[in-house]
Structure formats: structure tokens, C-alpha cells
Write a protein that holds these residues in place. Sequence first.
Motif, PDB file in Angstrom:
ATOM      1  N   SER A   1       5.632 -15.213  40.525  1.00  0.00           N
ATOM      2  CA  SER A   1       6.954 -15.203  39.885  1.00  0.00           C
ATOM      3  C   SER A   1       7.151 -13.845  39.224  1.00  0.00           C
ATOM      4  N   ILE A   2       8.403 -13.485  38.967  1.00  0.00           N
ATOM      5  CA  ILE A   2       8.694 -12.234  38.259  1.00  0.00           C
ATOM      6  C   ILE A   2       9.731 -12.514  37.171  1.00  0.00           C
ATOM      7  N   SER A   3       9.720 -11.693  36.148  1.00  0.00           N
ATOM      8  CA  SER A   3      10.695 -11.842  35.064  1.00  0.00           C
ATOM      9  C   SER A   3      10.864 -10.503  34.362  1.00  0.00           C
ATOM     10  N   LYS A   4      11.905 -10.402  33.524  1.00  0.00           N
ATOM     11  CA  LYS A   4      12.159  -9.161  32.785  1.00  0.00           C
ATOM     12  C   LYS A   4      11.550  -9.182  31.395  1.00  0.00           C
ATOM     13  N   ASP A   5      10.970 -10.294  30.999  1.00  0.00           N
ATOM     14  CA  ASP A   5      10.346 -10.372  29.676  1.00  0.00           C
ATOM     15  C   ASP A   5       9.007 -11.086  29.821  1.00  0.00           C
TER      16      ASP A   5
ATOM     17  N   VAL B   1       6.924 -19.251  43.142  1.00  0.00           N
ATOM     18  CA  VAL B   1       6.941 -19.448  44.591  1.00  0.00           C
ATOM     19  C   VAL B   1       5.485 -19.501  45.065  1.00  0.00           C
ATOM     20  N   GLU B   2       5.153 -20.551  45.818  1.00  0.00           N
ATOM     21  CA  GLU B   2       3.787 -20.719  46.319  1.00  0.00           C
ATOM     22  C   GLU B   2       3.720 -20.269  47.775  1.00  0.00           C
ATOM     23  N   VAL B   3       2.656 -19.525  48.105  1.00  0.00           N
ATOM     24  CA  VAL B   3       2.459 -19.058  49.483  1.00  0.00           C
ATOM     25  C   VAL B   3       1.217 -19.730  50.063  1.00  0.00           C
TER      26      VAL B   3
ATOM     27  N   ASN C   1      20.343  -8.563  43.398  1.00  0.00           N
ATOM     28  CA  ASN C   1      21.575  -8.912  44.103  1.00  0.00           C
ATOM     29  C   ASN C   1      22.295 -10.098  43.471  1.00  0.00           C
ATOM     30  N   GLY C   2      21.778 -10.562  42.322  1.00  0.00           N
ATOM     31  CA  GLY C   2      22.416 -11.671  41.622  1.00  0.00           C
ATOM     32  C   GLY C   2      22.096 -13.034  42.196  1.00  0.00           C
ATOM     33  N   GLU C   3      21.110 -13.126  43.068  1.00  0.00           N
ATOM     34  CA  GLU C   3      20.738 -14.414  43.660  1.00  0.00           C
ATOM     35  C   GLU C   3      19.775 -15.165  42.744  1.00  0.00           C
ATOM     36  N   THR C   4      19.660 -16.450  42.966  1.00  0.00           N
ATOM     37  CA  THR C   4      18.769 -17.301  42.177  1.00  0.00           C
ATOM     38  C   THR C   4      17.536 -17.640  43.000  1.00  0.00           C
ATOM     39  N   ILE C   5      16.372 -17.487  42.385  1.00  0.00           N
ATOM     40  CA  ILE C   5      15.124 -17.831  43.059  1.00  0.00           C
ATOM     41  C   ILE C   5      14.858 -19.313  42.847  1.00  0.00           C
ATOM     42  N   LYS C   6      14.580 -20.014  43.935  1.00  0.00           N
ATOM     43  CA  LYS C   6      14.269 -21.439  43.851  1.00  0.00           C
ATOM     44  C   LYS C   6      12.759 -21.645  43.953  1.00  0.00           C
ATOM     45  N   GLU C   7      12.303 -22.713  43.331  1.00  0.00           N
ATOM     46  CA  GLU C   7      10.886 -23.064  43.451  1.00  0.00           C
ATOM     47  C   GLU C   7      10.658 -23.592  44.861  1.00  0.00           C
ATOM     48  N   GLU C   8       9.820 -22.901  45.607  1.00  0.00           N
ATOM     49  CA  GLU C   8       9.649 -23.249  47.006  1.00  0.00           C
ATOM     50  C   GLU C   8       8.241 -22.916  47.491  1.00  0.00           C
ATOM     51  N   THR C   9       7.927 -23.443  48.666  1.00  0.00           N
ATOM     52  CA  THR C   9       6.659 -23.158  49.318  1.00  0.00           C
ATOM     53  C   THR C   9       6.941 -22.318  50.551  1.00  0.00           C
ATOM     54  N   ARG C  10       6.206 -21.205  50.687  1.00  0.00           N
ATOM     55  CA  ARG C  10       6.392 -20.313  51.823  1.00  0.00           C
ATOM     56  C   ARG C  10       5.036 -20.102  52.510  1.00  0.00           C
ATOM     57  N   ARG C  11       5.071 -19.574  53.690  1.00  0.00           N
ATOM     58  CA  ARG C  11       3.840 -19.193  54.390  1.00  0.00           C
ATOM     59  C   ARG C  11       3.909 -17.712  54.722  1.00  0.00           C
ATOM     60  N   PHE C  12       2.739 -17.119  54.954  1.00  0.00           N
ATOM     61  CA  PHE C  12       2.708 -15.690  55.270  1.00  0.00           C
ATOM     62  C   PHE C  12       2.503 -15.500  56.764  1.00  0.00           C
ATOM     63  N   ASP C  13       3.386 -14.730  57.375  1.00  0.00           N
ATOM     64  CA  ASP C  13       3.283 -14.419  58.795  1.00  0.00           C
ATOM     65  C   ASP C  13       2.606 -13.060  58.946  1.00  0.00           C
ATOM     66  N   ASP C  14       1.379 -13.073  59.482  1.00  0.00           N
ATOM     67  CA  ASP C  14       0.610 -11.828  59.597  1.00  0.00           C
ATOM     68  C   ASP C  14       1.293 -10.809  60.500  1.00  0.00           C
ATOM     69  N   LYS C  15       1.871 -11.280  61.598  1.00  0.00           N
ATOM     70  CA  LYS C  15       2.471 -10.356  62.560  1.00  0.00           C
ATOM     71  C   LYS C  15       3.697  -9.663  61.985  1.00  0.00           C
ATOM     72  N   GLN C  16       4.521 -10.432  61.257  1.00  0.00           N
ATOM     73  CA  GLN C  16       5.730  -9.848  60.675  1.00  0.00           C
ATOM     74  C   GLN C  16       5.473  -9.216  59.309  1.00  0.00           C
ATOM     75  N   GLY C  17       4.338  -9.575  58.706  1.00  0.00           N
ATOM     76  CA  GLY C  17       4.018  -9.020  57.392  1.00  0.00           C
ATOM     77  C   GLY C  17       4.936  -9.501  56.293  1.00  0.00           C
ATOM     78  N   LYS C  18       5.417 -10.744  56.411  1.00  0.00           N
ATOM     79  CA  LYS C  18       6.319 -11.257  55.383  1.00  0.00           C
ATOM     80  C   LYS C  18       6.133 -12.754  55.202  1.00  0.00           C
ATOM     81  N   THR C  19       6.663 -13.266  54.088  1.00  0.00           N
ATOM     82  CA  THR C  19       6.600 -14.706  53.821  1.00  0.00           C
ATOM     83  C   THR C  19       7.819 -15.392  54.427  1.00  0.00           C
ATOM     84  N   ILE C  20       7.627 -16.634  54.873  1.00  0.00           N
ATOM     85  CA  ILE C  20       8.692 -17.397  55.528  1.00  0.00           C
ATOM     86  C   ILE C  20       8.791 -18.769  54.866  1.00  0.00           C
ATOM     87  N   LEU C  21       9.998 -19.203  54.621  1.00  0.00           N
ATOM     88  CA  LEU C  21      10.237 -20.477  53.936  1.00  0.00           C
ATOM     89  C   LEU C  21       9.686 -21.654  54.730  1.00  0.00           C
TER      90      LEU C  21
END
Length: 472
Positions: A197-201, A208-210, A236-256
Motif C-alpha cells: 500500500s502507499i500513502s502520503k502520511d 493490495v495482495e500479490v 490521476n485521482g483514481e481510488t485504489i480498491k482492496e484486491e488480489t493480483r498476480r504477477f506475470d513474469d513475461k509482462q513484468g506486471k501485476t494482473i487483477l
Amino acid sequence: MSEFTPTIGIEVHVEVKSKSKLFSNSANSYGMATNTSVNVIDLGYPGTLPTINKEIIRQGIRTAHILNCDITRRMHFDRKNYFYPDNPKNYQITQNRTPIGRNGYVEIEVDGTKKKIEIEELHIEEDTCKSAHRGSVSLLDFNRAGVPLIEIVTKPCIKNGKEAMAYLTKLKELLFYANISDCKMEEGSMRCEPNISISKDDSFGTKVEVKNVSSIHSVGLAIDYEIKRQEEMLNNGETIKEETRRFDDKQGKTILMRVKETGNDYRYFIEPDIPYLELTDDFINESLNALPLLPDELRKKYTNLGLSSLQIEKLINNRSLNTYFLGLLDYKTNYVTAVNLLLSDIASYLNKHNRLILETKLSYEKLVKVIESLESKELSNKNVKDLIDSLMETDKSIEELKKEFNIENITDDSFIKEVVTKVIENNTDSVNDYKNGHDRALKYLMGQVMKETKGAVNPKKANDILIEALNK
């Protein structure tokens, strides 16, 4: 510098080394044919009762100790209730309220700075089945059901992927050397789930769990990607939801994978079929007596023996060679030379033939004799390379092998000087080439010295005397 502060915690599940499962006598082994290591307890048949594997409790005590945790003396198991195809009992036996270890830490070093990664708790629990999804059908392998796990949960004190990788590397090293787990991530015996998670304070952001991260390196990549993704969303003003993601090694990113709409209510209650456990001092001490020397203890020991930091790390990273070397410490010899041999010619032989050193004929007495022969110049490094197969595969002594390979290694200075003088006088062109900076000329002249002596002269001594004569 980012205006956001990341907060990261990691849950690690490790499969515990033991002959049988946590609550049944089914074999705890990897790679068996599907559904062959299973019984009615693992299948969750009505009326079956679990029986605690005492060795797993010992392993839990050892884990708590090496992770600097407080050991819970009086504890119980709990039922974690949920419904899923891989969970035939519709509950998992775990430790919710009385984990075997609390308030520990693992010390890491990142970019020259030491930091303690705090351990919230570690608890013992059973694994579930392995699911395989084939279109609309899910297949279950019960071999993994009931396999003993230890879950290690950090406090949210990790700040980036580099710290996470350092922590997991140190944790894996400790668990492996303590014989608690083989920690093979490719086989699923060490599974890591970072929560980011990230925050300004100083408050916590939305977590978010991976899941399904396949390597320590990928954990670092997943965390750094997730921090960047969440920063872009908030900017961008979006809201982060509590969610579970997985990591895709080939794409190098997390996916919902799924969004957590509501909190899980596992309705924990004390497992009624397993009594409370009281861990006595005698039982704890008996469990800890089986612990071998751990990596940091080995580092101190090896530093005092004069080994370099590079030698030490290479030795510790090779468990088999390290075990062999520890046995060598009962003998008086040059340990630096011993490690050089173990990490070079001997390691090359073992890798080439896919063998462990304890499976060879290299006794400690024979290795000590090799080291003594190297120091007395009776053997050269080249001789060792030539003899390595015979050293590892036969019971022949060094003396027998020297005769068999016609190794003399003459070290008499006056004899070598006579040969060198003769070679220099007969090869004036090569001598001039050497003096004009042509390095190949030295190799040629050295070859002539070896030819004159039929390879019986000590190469290092001959080379030193040749260079000395050429530089006059």
C-alpha cells in the motif's frame, strides 16, 4: 523523490521437512503420482481424528528461534472455516490466536545499511489440495493436503523491492541451513505473497495482495511495479480498491485476479479434536540441540580461518561443499588452499559429473595430502587438474598417482637454472621478442623448459626462475 510512502508486508509459506504430514501418517514427499500419498484423514472423511506430528512442533520451535521470536509455551490449534474445492473438510487447521512464535526479526543489509525486518508472528498450519483447472473442470491432487506449513508474517516495515528481496534471500538461507525446509520456490515449497500500500502520511493506504510470485527476484519486480501503478492511479485521482493480483513474469506486471468486496469471516474457533500443547524447557532445548551452525555463525568462523568474503559466500552457497569443509576442520591443514581446491577443480568435477562430494572417493586424508604436496611443490596446480578424476574416483594414494602419471616436479633451483640458461642461449630470437614486450614469447620459452625436463620440473618455480633470468 516520490511524495508517497510505500508500506509493505510479506507472508511466506514454507513447506516443512518431515517424513509424514502434519496430522496424518501419509508420506510428506514431493513428486509422487497424483493422489497416492493420501489417507482418510487427508480426505476429510467424517469421524476421522487428527494426530499431531511432534517433529513439526520441533521444527516450529527451531524456526521461532532462528528468527529471534518469542516462543509460545502454551498454545492450541484453531479451525479456519471456509468453503473451497481444495478444502474437503471445509476448514483448515491452523494457529490463529496462539502462534508458536511472535515478535521476531531478520537482519538484512541493503546498500551498506543494516535494517531489522520485524516478524509479526509465525504459525503452523496444514496445506490444502493442489487444484488443476481444465476448462470447466477442476481436478484435485490430495498429495499436498495436510502437508505441514509454517507461515511467517512480517510487520508492514518493508519500503521497496530491494529490501523485500534481501529479506527473502536471508530468510531462505536461514530456513535451508537449519534443515527446516528445502525452500524450492519452483516446487512450491516456499511461497511469497507481498501486501503493498502507499500513502502520503504515516497512515496505511489500501492494501493490495500479490499472489503466485515465482521467485525472489520477481517479488522485487512485483513490489516496485505495484508501487508505481498505485502512484499513477492516485495521481490521476483514481481510488485504489482492496484486491488480489498476480504477477506475470513475461509482462513484468501485476494482473487483477479478484476484488475483495467484503472482509473474510473465517469464524475461527479452537480446534476441538486437538488438546492444548504445553512446551516444556526440556522439549524446547532438545529441539534446538539439533540446529546446525547457521550462515552468520559460519561467516564469523570462516573469517577467523582467513577465508576471503568471496570464498565464504561461495562456500555457504554450496551446502554440500560447506558440509564437507566443516568436516575438514578436524584436520590441521591450509584451509585457504582447501577452499580454493573445493571451489575450483573439485567443484568443476562435481558439476561435470552431477555428483555430490560425499559420493566420491575424496577422503579428508587424501585432500590434506594434496594440500601438503602443493605447498611442498611436489604437485603443481596443473598436476591437480590432470589428476582430478583419479583423486575423486579411486582409492589410490597421492604417491601411487604420481608414479602412475609420471609426476616428479623437480624443485632443485640449481638444476632448473641450468635448464633455463640453456633454453635462453638456444632461443635468442624469442628472448629478444620477450624484451620487446611480446608476452607470447614467455609462453614459448616456458614450453621449451618443460620440454627439456620432460615435464618433470615444477612449473611455478621454473616460470619464476625463467622470468628472473630474462629480466637481468
